[in-house]
Design an enzyme around this catalytic site. Sequence first.
Site, short mmCIF file in Angstrom:
data_model
loop_
_atom_site.label_atom_id
_atom_site.label_comp_id
_atom_site.label_asym_id
_atom_site.label_seq_id
_atom_site.Cartn_x
_atom_site.Cartn_y
_atom_site.Cartn_z
N HIS A 181 0.84 -1.20 0.00
CA HIS A 181 0.00 0.00 0.00
C HIS A 181 0.88 1.26 0.00
O HIS A 181 0.64 2.20 -0.76
CB HIS A 181 -0.92 -0.03 1.22
CG HIS A 181 -1.53 1.30 1.55
ND1 HIS A 181 -2.51 1.88 0.77
CD2 HIS A 181 -1.28 2.18 2.57
CE1 HIS A 181 -2.84 3.05 1.30
NE2 HIS A 181 -2.12 3.26 2.39
N HIS A 186 1.13 5.40 -2.02
CA HIS A 186 1.58 6.74 -1.62
C HIS A 186 2.82 7.26 -2.34
O HIS A 186 2.90 8.44 -2.67
CB HIS A 186 1.89 6.76 -0.12
CG HIS A 186 0.67 6.66 0.74
ND1 HIS A 186 -0.25 7.69 0.86
CD2 HIS A 186 0.21 5.66 1.55
CE1 HIS A 186 -1.22 7.33 1.69
NE2 HIS A 186 -0.97 6.10 2.12
N GLU A 226 -6.05 9.41 1.05
CA GLU A 226 -6.27 7.95 1.05
C GLU A 226 -7.33 7.50 0.04
O GLU A 226 -7.18 6.46 -0.58
CB GLU A 226 -6.68 7.45 2.44
CG GLU A 226 -5.57 7.41 3.47
CD GLU A 226 -4.45 6.41 3.18
OE1 GLU A 226 -4.60 5.53 2.31
OE2 GLU A 226 -3.39 6.53 3.84
N SER A 245 -3.72 1.19 -4.30
CA SER A 245 -2.97 -0.01 -3.94
C SER A 245 -3.86 -1.24 -3.81
O SER A 245 -3.39 -2.31 -3.44
CB SER A 245 -2.24 0.21 -2.61
OG SER A 245 -3.18 0.35 -1.56
N1 NLE Z 1 -7.16 -1.21 1.24
C1 NLE Z 1 -5.82 -0.81 0.91
C2 NLE Z 1 -5.10 -1.95 0.18
O1 NLE Z 1 -5.61 -3.04 0.14
O2 NLE Z 1 -4.01 -1.72 -0.33
C3 NLE Z 1 -5.04 -0.36 2.14
C4 NLE Z 1 -5.70 0.82 2.85
C5 NLE Z 1 -4.91 1.34 4.02
C6 NLE Z 1 -5.56 2.51 4.68
FE FE2 Z 2 -2.16 5.06 3.53
#
Ligand code: NLE
Ligand code: FE2
Length: 306
Positions: A181, A186, A226, A245
């Site tokens: 992630h 990010h 996010e 992600s």
């Molecule tokens: N749901 C995201 C993922 O599966 O990569 C992560 C989120 C973190 C806040």
């Molecule tokens: Fe994050």
Amino acid sequence: YRFIVTTQLADFNKQVHKIPQSIHDISNGDHILGFGVELAEHHPGFHDEEYKKRRSYIGNLAKLHKILFSGEPIPHVEYSDEEIKIWGEILGKLTYLHPTHACKRYLDTFQLFNFVPDRLPCLQELSEVLMMRTGWQIRPVAGLLHPTDFLNAMAFRTFHCTQYVRHGSQPMYTPEPDICHEILGHIPLLADPEFANLVQLIGLASLRASKQEMLHLTKLYWYTVEFGTVKERDGVKAFGAGLLSSFGELQHMLSGEDGSMPIFEDLDPFKKLPKMDHKCGFQKRYFLCENFSDVASKLTAYAKSL
Ligand code: NLE
Ligand code: FE2
């Protein structure tokens, strides 16, 4: 007498929220929330003892790390074949979905990194790229950090990143941050100067925020950095890291294939924002922005009102 005075002084200091003057005033290990080693029952790794051991090993490396004082690089983690396989699978699926689901600015900065499926990048090298591009740095963290520390650190262009890999049983979605992630969500956009400034803005606004304002800023962070979405000529695209992600959530955003079409709403930072939900699957509502400068001016207007 001296004992009484020192005790009172200690209590007094505890009550007054000290405004951090630099990243050195922010701890990366004292306030880890939820998940951590004590995984909740609904977490995919709850019954996997090996997995929990591995996470606590990697988490402890982060807790011991004091780079910012000593200039030591972020500890290197030797990833197992299984962990690299999970990374490779996520990268492969996302590389397929991003061209139609990710915003243009993300696609541009993504190119800088040359991610490949058989090598999980180390945080130190990514931190160095960010430092050269936008002056941001990465600090390792053992798990979900308390929002006050997390947002405050952003004021000093420091992004806390977890280093463990999600559980292999659900690569398409994890409820909490993991290194996939951080890297695929990010890092690319933190190399975009305009986006990098916008993230810092939230951090700066958080430095002197009251408890209530902090909660609102955390929501603003959540619904932009996010889970933010942006209007582009050929439709809605993702710029939020939680979307970028997760190939499960990206599909959900555009097709609602899981049977629940999400709602899109324009972002108004002065309005009450919905409660954040990070443990119960995909978001039901996303906030839409025109472009990054629209996000930045909205955040600036809100920050000035504090
Ligand atoms: N749901 C995201 C993922 O599966 O990569 C992560 C989120 C973190 C806040
Ligand atoms: Fe994050």
